[in-house]
Motif scaffolding. Structure first.
Motif, PDB file in Angstrom:
ATOM      1  N   MET A   1     -61.048  70.713  88.309  1.00 18.59           N
ATOM      2  CA  MET A   1     -61.732  70.290  87.142  1.00 18.59           C
ATOM      3  C   MET A   1     -61.448  68.083  87.070  1.00 18.59           C
ATOM      4  N   ARG A   2     -61.934  67.584  87.281  1.00 23.09           N
ATOM      5  CA  ARG A   2     -61.752  66.034  87.437  1.00 23.09           C
ATOM      6  C   ARG A   2     -61.430  65.716  85.799  1.00 23.09           C
ATOM      7  N   TYR A   3     -60.197  65.199  85.063  1.00 23.72           N
ATOM      8  CA  TYR A   3     -59.750  64.424  84.017  1.00 23.72           C
ATOM      9  C   TYR A   3     -59.802  63.121  84.406  1.00 23.72           C
ATOM     10  N   PRO A   4     -60.252  62.409  83.189  1.00 16.17           N
ATOM     11  CA  PRO A   4     -59.243  61.103  83.210  1.00 16.17           C
ATOM     12  C   PRO A   4     -58.081  60.446  83.191  1.00 16.17           C
ATOM     13  N   GLY A   5     -58.001  59.566  84.148  1.00 15.47           N
ATOM     14  CA  GLY A   5     -57.067  58.967  84.445  1.00 15.47           C
ATOM     15  C   GLY A   5     -55.285  59.953  84.609  1.00 15.47           C
ATOM     16  N   LYS A   6     -54.074  58.976  84.245  1.00 14.87           N
ATOM     17  CA  LYS A   6     -53.097  59.888  84.895  1.00 14.87           C
ATOM     18  C   LYS A   6     -52.741  61.173  84.019  1.00 14.87           C
ATOM     19  N   PRO A   7     -52.645  62.784  84.402  1.00 13.10           N
ATOM     20  CA  PRO A   7     -52.388  63.760  83.768  1.00 13.10           C
ATOM     21  C   PRO A   7     -50.552  63.276  83.286  1.00 13.10           C
ATOM     22  N   VAL A   8     -49.807  63.886  82.095  1.00  8.43           N
ATOM     23  CA  VAL A   8     -49.022  64.059  82.016  1.00  8.43           C
ATOM     24  C   VAL A   8     -48.126  64.263  82.428  1.00  8.43           C
ATOM     25  N   THR A   9     -48.445  65.617  82.694  1.00  8.79           N
ATOM     26  CA  THR A   9     -47.750  66.810  83.330  1.00  8.79           C
ATOM     27  C   THR A   9     -48.193  66.438  84.791  1.00  8.79           C
ATOM     28  N   VAL A 183     -55.735  55.064  83.354  1.00  4.06           N
ATOM     29  CA  VAL A 183     -55.699  54.179  84.066  1.00  4.06           C
ATOM     30  C   VAL A 183     -57.345  53.262  84.122  1.00  4.06           C
ATOM     31  N   ASN A 184     -56.958  52.127  84.935  1.00  5.70           N
ATOM     32  CA  ASN A 184     -58.421  51.104  85.233  1.00  5.70           C
ATOM     33  C   ASN A 184     -58.471  51.434  86.324  1.00  5.70           C
ATOM     34  N   ARG A 185     -59.652  49.971  86.809  1.00  3.24           N
ATOM     35  CA  ARG A 185     -60.358  51.074  87.884  1.00  3.24           C
ATOM     36  C   ARG A 185     -59.697  50.570  89.301  1.00  3.24           C
ATOM     37  N   ALA A 186     -58.779  50.417  89.206  1.00  7.64           N
ATOM     38  CA  ALA A 186     -57.849  50.144  90.008  1.00  7.64           C
ATOM     39  C   ALA A 186     -57.257  51.936  89.865  1.00  7.64           C
ATOM     40  N   GLY A 187     -57.057  52.317  89.756  1.00 10.40           N
ATOM     41  CA  GLY A 187     -56.215  53.403  89.098  1.00 10.40           C
ATOM     42  C   GLY A 187     -54.575  53.268  88.245  1.00 10.40           C
ATOM     43  N   PRO A 189     -52.195  52.781  85.385  1.00  7.54           N
ATOM     44  CA  PRO A 189     -52.339  52.271  84.349  1.00  7.54           C
ATOM     45  C   PRO A 189     -52.255  51.724  83.579  1.00  7.54           C
ATOM     46  N   SER A 190     -52.828  51.315  82.460  1.00  4.67           N
ATOM     47  CA  SER A 190     -53.430  50.697  81.172  1.00  4.67           C
ATOM     48  C   SER A 190     -52.136  50.429  80.041  1.00  4.67           C
ATOM     49  N   GLN A 191     -51.421  51.091  79.875  1.00  2.00           N
ATOM     50  CA  GLN A 191     -50.587  51.459  78.990  1.00  2.00           C
ATOM     51  C   GLN A 191     -49.508  52.572  79.766  1.00  2.00           C
ATOM     52  N   MET A 192     -48.211  52.841  78.958  1.00  2.00           N
ATOM     53  CA  MET A 192     -47.064  52.677  79.358  1.00  2.00           C
ATOM     54  C   MET A 192     -47.612  54.842  79.049  1.00  2.00           C
ATOM     55  N   THR A 193     -47.826  54.876  77.488  1.00  2.00           N
ATOM     56  CA  THR A 193     -47.556  56.006  76.506  1.00  2.00           C
ATOM     57  C   THR A 193     -49.637  56.732  77.096  1.00  2.00           C
ATOM     58  N   PRO A 194     -49.307  58.104  76.118  1.00  2.00           N
ATOM     59  CA  PRO A 194     -50.582  58.689  76.984  1.00  2.00           C
ATOM     60  C   PRO A 194     -52.020  58.700  75.657  1.00  2.00           C
ATOM     61  N   LEU A 195     -52.591  58.367  76.464  1.00  2.00           N
ATOM     62  CA  LEU A 195     -53.621  58.008  75.049  1.00  2.00           C
ATOM     63  C   LEU A 195     -53.625  59.032  73.776  1.00  2.00           C
ATOM     64  N   LYS A 196     -53.835  58.306  72.693  1.00  6.62           N
ATOM     65  CA  LYS A 196     -53.605  59.215  71.437  1.00  6.62           C
ATOM     66  C   LYS A 196     -55.772  60.011  71.217  1.00  6.62           C
ATOM     67  N   ASP A 197     -55.915  61.309  71.082  1.00  5.46           N
ATOM     68  CA  ASP A 197     -56.853  62.066  70.832  1.00  5.46           C
ATOM     69  C   ASP A 197     -56.329  62.898  70.692  1.00  5.46           C
ATOM     70  N   ALA A 198     -57.939  63.997  70.307  1.00  6.41           N
ATOM     71  CA  ALA A 198     -57.874  65.343  70.043  1.00  6.41           C
ATOM     72  C   ALA A 198     -57.070  66.839  71.023  1.00  6.41           C
ATOM     73  N   SER A 199     -56.372  65.549  72.402  1.00  6.67           N
ATOM     74  CA  SER A 199     -55.780  66.853  73.096  1.00  6.67           C
ATOM     75  C   SER A 199     -54.271  66.673  73.049  1.00  6.67           C
ATOM     76  N   SER A 200     -53.640  65.109  72.358  1.00  7.69           N
ATOM     77  CA  SER A 200     -53.258  64.329  72.699  1.00  7.69           C
ATOM     78  C   SER A 200     -52.045  65.348  71.560  1.00  7.69           C
ATOM     79  N   HIS A 201     -52.455  65.414  70.074  1.00  8.58           N
ATOM     80  CA  HIS A 201     -51.816  65.724  69.308  1.00  8.58           C
ATOM     81  C   HIS A 201     -50.883  66.991  69.480  1.00  8.58           C
ATOM     82  N   PRO A 202     -50.928  68.280  69.893  1.00 11.17           N
ATOM     83  CA  PRO A 202     -50.719  69.208  69.887  1.00 11.17           C
ATOM     84  C   PRO A 202     -50.075  69.587  71.529  1.00 11.17           C
ATOM     85  N   CYS A 203     -49.767  68.763  72.101  1.00 12.06           N
ATOM     86  CA  CYS A 203     -48.811  68.400  73.710  1.00 12.06           C
ATOM     87  C   CYS A 203     -47.850  68.044  72.729  1.00 12.06           C
TER      88      CYS A 203
END
Length: 248
Positions: A1-9, A183-187, A189-203
């Motif tokens: 499965m393809r996920y957005p951005g750069k996976p933290v793990t 990440v941006n269109r060039a791949g 990272p557009s920021q140094m920390t993970p995106l804050k969303d429903a998945s990030s909080h338990p992680c």
């Protein structure tokens, strides 16, 4: 499965290794722990630690308006349910150190209350005493290295971290890749920390727990930097760690 951005793990998390093939149950007599993240849209992850240091992740609590709502409607009812009641030898509670900062609601009311104060006052596992809040590391690189270390570590030929397959599905989805750095269109990272969303909080909750319950030594830290991180970035991390230690 393809996920957005750069996976933290990255490729460090392996569901075949880190997710139990069968549901896990709390074991009577083990030290139990709960890890928190955030004031609004909070998450809590509950688990136990074996005497040899292995961590079992048994439950996640999510989808509440704020941390007080999560406590009253999810966490406290869970720890008083037959699944958890009278199983724990004791409790520890851990969380992101930003929970020590006064939240917007308390500031508007003219108080200094913070999310850490709330969980200390209202987390009630039925043992008749307050459980002190233990904050995680100060910086994201430290938190990131902490969970990567725990995921890569083995204890007596068993994974140091093992997750319940049924009750922690959002956490598992996050570790598989939904917990990501944008990440941006060039791949790039557009920021140094993970995106804050429903998945990030338990992680984030689990990552802080790993840092406190399964800490790495300074030597292990340097070995990891040499193996995994480009030289320029490594120098910046080492410099930032010196600044952090001197400010403590």
């Amino acid at each position: 499965m393809r996920y957005p951005g750069k996976p933290v793990t990255g490729r460090v998390f392996n569901s075949a290794i880190h997710v139990s093939p069968i549901p896990l149950e709390p074991v009577e007599g083990l030290m139990s722990w709960i890890a928190w993240d955030s004031w609004s849209n909070p998450a809590a992850v509950l688990g136990q630690q074996w005497p040899d240091g292995r961590l079992w992740v048994l439950d996640e609590c999510v989808d509440a308006e704020d941390v007080r709502d999560l406590l009253r409607n999810s966490v406290n009812p869970l720890v008083h349910s037959p699944r958890w009641k009278e199983k724990a030898y004791g409790w520890r509670q851990i969380g992101d150190r930003t929970m020590r900062q006064p939240n917007q609601v308390s500031a508007s009311n003219g108080t200094n209350e913070c999310a850490a104060d709330v969980v200390e006052k209202e987390f009630d596992p039925g043992i008749g005493q307050m459980i002190p809040f233990e904050p995680g590391p100060q910086t994201w690189p430290q938190i990131h290295l902490g969970i990567l270390h725990t995921l890569q570590n083995m204890t007596r030929c068993q994974p140091t971290l093992l997750i319940d397959p049924v009750r922690c599905k959002r956490l598992i989805g996050g570790l598989k890749g939904r917990w990501h750095i944008p990440v941006n269109r060039a791949g790039v990272p557009s920021q140094m920390t993970p995106l804050k969303d429903a998945s990030s909080h338990p992680c984030d909750s689990l990552a802080n727990a790993c840092c406190v319950l399964s800490p790495w030594t300074a030597l292990m830290h340097q070995q990891y930097l040499r193996k995994r991180i480009p030289h320029a970035h490594r120098r910046r991390l080492i410099a930032s760690s010196y600044v952090t230690r001197m400010s403590m």
